[in-house]
Design an enzyme around this catalytic site. Sequence first.
Site, PDB file in Angstrom:
ATOM      1  N   HIS B 169     -33.415 -10.628 -26.202  1.00  0.00           N
ATOM      2  CA  HIS B 169     -32.347 -10.232 -25.252  1.00  0.00           C
ATOM      3  C   HIS B 169     -31.774  -8.861 -25.918  1.00  0.00           C
ATOM      4  CE1 HIS B 169     -28.815 -10.743 -22.986  1.00  0.00           C
ATOM      5  NE2 HIS B 169     -29.322 -11.437 -22.293  1.00  0.00           N
ATOM      6  N   PRO B 170     -31.590  -7.958 -24.871  1.00  0.00           N
ATOM      7  CA  PRO B 170     -30.989  -6.717 -25.238  1.00  0.00           C
ATOM      8  C   PRO B 170     -29.510  -6.730 -25.560  1.00  0.00           C
ATOM      9  CG  PRO B 170     -31.198  -6.620 -22.821  1.00  0.00           C
ATOM     10  CD  PRO B 170     -31.672  -8.151 -23.443  1.00  0.00           C
ATOM     11  N   CYS B 171     -28.626  -7.732 -25.491  1.00  0.00           N
ATOM     12  CA  CYS B 171     -27.297  -7.786 -25.492  1.00  0.00           C
ATOM     13  C   CYS B 171     -26.750  -7.250 -26.858  1.00  0.00           C
ATOM     14  CB  CYS B 171     -26.514  -8.956 -25.273  1.00  0.00           C
ATOM     15  SG  CYS B 171     -26.870 -10.080 -26.347  1.00  0.00           S
ATOM     16  N   GLY B 172     -27.573  -7.338 -27.691  1.00  0.00           N
ATOM     17  CA  GLY B 172     -26.915  -6.832 -29.200  1.00  0.00           C
ATOM     18  C   GLY B 172     -27.399  -5.489 -29.578  1.00  0.00           C
ATOM     19  N   THR B 173     -28.413  -5.148 -28.890  1.00  0.00           N
ATOM     20  CA  THR B 173     -29.163  -3.682 -29.211  1.00  0.00           C
ATOM     21  C   THR B 173     -28.328  -2.465 -29.571  1.00  0.00           C
ATOM     22  OG1 THR B 173     -31.261  -4.419 -27.967  1.00  0.00           O
ATOM     23  CG2 THR B 173     -30.796  -2.075 -28.523  1.00  0.00           C
TER      24      THR B 173
END
Lengths: 85, 217
Positions: B169-173
């Site tokens: 999932h990209p949310c923390g990237t």
Amino acid sequence: RKVVVHVRSAGNAPILKQDKFKISGRDKFLRVIEFLRRQLHQDTLFVYVNSSFSPSPDELIIDLYNNFAIDGKLVVNYALSAAWG
Amino acid sequence: MGSSSACDGTLSLDEFNASAKALVTKWRGIDVDALPDWEWRPCRKMGVPSETEGFVALEGVYRIRAGSQQIEESSDDPVPDDDVVGHDTSVQSSRDNVHLYDFHIVYSFSYKVPVLYFQGLQAGGQLLTLDEIKKDLPPHSLQLLNESKWTFITREEHPHLSRPWFTLHPCGTSDWMKLLLHKLGDKDRSLQYLPAWLSVAGQAVGLKIPLKLYCSS
């Protein structure tokens, strides 16, 4: 052969009093990670080398040192990673 | 156009494309022996390859299924922790013990970061479930996936292939990319974005990225 590692805090991570130490080149990066976890009492750390990547824990310290050390030190940054719960 | 990767850990589509092409080129040049090459895949609109949209693919990565004991080891070598075996290593196991993985790096317009999509297949072509994939992962990867909000797996429709794939999932990237890119100047930041990103994304899915990728050429 021992090499010098200099750990630096990033973001809001606490600063360690002892931030330089010597470690055997034959050890793996995992030892640095574990050292930081113990000193900071944190399991979820984000640990990365100055040249902007996060090494796999099974990389050899000597390989990291030979390729990425600056002024005779391997600089390792650490930050608090967002942890669950 | 889009915001530069300045201090916020994101990148524009143009920067993604440039970084992707630099990654493909550099990877090819460093002769990685355990992994195939990344390839740029342009998107096709009505059969015509797009100039500006595409993704990077690493396909056919072999993993020996966890628990299978049929690898012939040379006499004194310890069994490696890493399950990834190159496709030119001779493996004396039956085909059933090999899983094949595909990894795609796709740009996310909503998060403005790369996203890793991946799938695993049994030798017969059946898709692996997430539990089966996790069994192939080294303990460090599992720890990353379980403990950090920055790295966790969800199931999403692949934006270009219209099938559900697994994804990091990209949310923390952008949060961790901000840290990794902090010291770099603007130009370096764009081109180094994907290798830096891959060092973390790869660890979460058990993909060992060679150190040479990070050495200046």
